[in-house]
Enzyme design. Sequence first.
Site, mmCIF file in Angstrom:
data_model
loop_
_atom_site.group_PDB
_atom_site.id
_atom_site.type_symbol
_atom_site.label_atom_id
_atom_site.label_comp_id
_atom_site.label_asym_id
_atom_site.label_seq_id
_atom_site.Cartn_x
_atom_site.Cartn_y
_atom_site.Cartn_z
ATOM 1 C CG ASP A 62 -0.257 -0.288 2.521
ATOM 2 O OD1 ASP A 62 0.988 -0.292 2.552
ATOM 3 O OD2 ASP A 62 -0.936 -0.517 3.531
ATOM 4 C CG ASN A 131 -8.270 1.313 11.989
ATOM 5 O OD1 ASN A 131 -7.395 0.525 11.605
ATOM 6 N ND2 ASN A 131 -8.740 2.286 11.220
#
Length: 234
Positions: A62, A131
């Site tokens: 990413d 998260n």
Amino acid sequence: MIVADDYTHLSQLAADHIGRLVKEDPQMLLCAATGGTPTGAYERLAEGSTELFAQMRILKLDEWCGIPGTQDGSCDHYLSRHLLEPLKVTPDRYFRADGDAKDLQAECARMSEALRAEGPIGLCVLGLGMNGHLGFNEPGDRMVPHWHVVELTDSSLAHPMIQGSGASITLGVTTGMQDILDSRQALLLVSGGHKSEAMKRFLTKRVTPQFPASYLWEHPNLTVICDRDAVPSD
Ligand code: F6R
């Protein structure tokens, strides 16, 4: 799931695991996360002979958007420093999304095409977001299967990697969840007490787009290496 004594032990176990798989498949496409967790493992890999990695290909998992690949804080810069240069991975064996591209959708389409041509991923090395994000697949109502542009959450934007970069970042580009699940092997690395809450949620094995890492339970060949500090106490 393997519980390592500490971060040093985790890094060694992860490096051994990666090295073993590259020995089995020297041309393997390694999809590599950046961030704090895999750094020790990458450093161990770099300590040995680079011969083993002479044919290995690397796909960057990413990237942050709005920060040039040459700049500290970018995933490109991290991989150059920790994998590409030490392992002497030549540019023709490195597949990367340009987070600074003008047309990010076109860049993601190009990466999906590159993955179709070069794939499947042999081993996907992953870290666990605070998260629950995986790559930059963020919590939401649904998972996006292939390379895509993501509006990053506040939690991801608080990642230590980009603090002090001076860049104004709101977006990222990432390998999609299906791309990750299609990898032959997945390796999730989790280290530190600050990850124990996320780890607790992961260990419930409840698969939900609100906690993207939970999709790894659908992966047929998942290895999790965490250190003792990351293991939830209850
Ligand atoms: C970075 C990436 C992220 C990190 C995750 C954990 O390329 O894909 O998903 O793996 O944010 O980061 P660390 O390891 O720094 O805790």
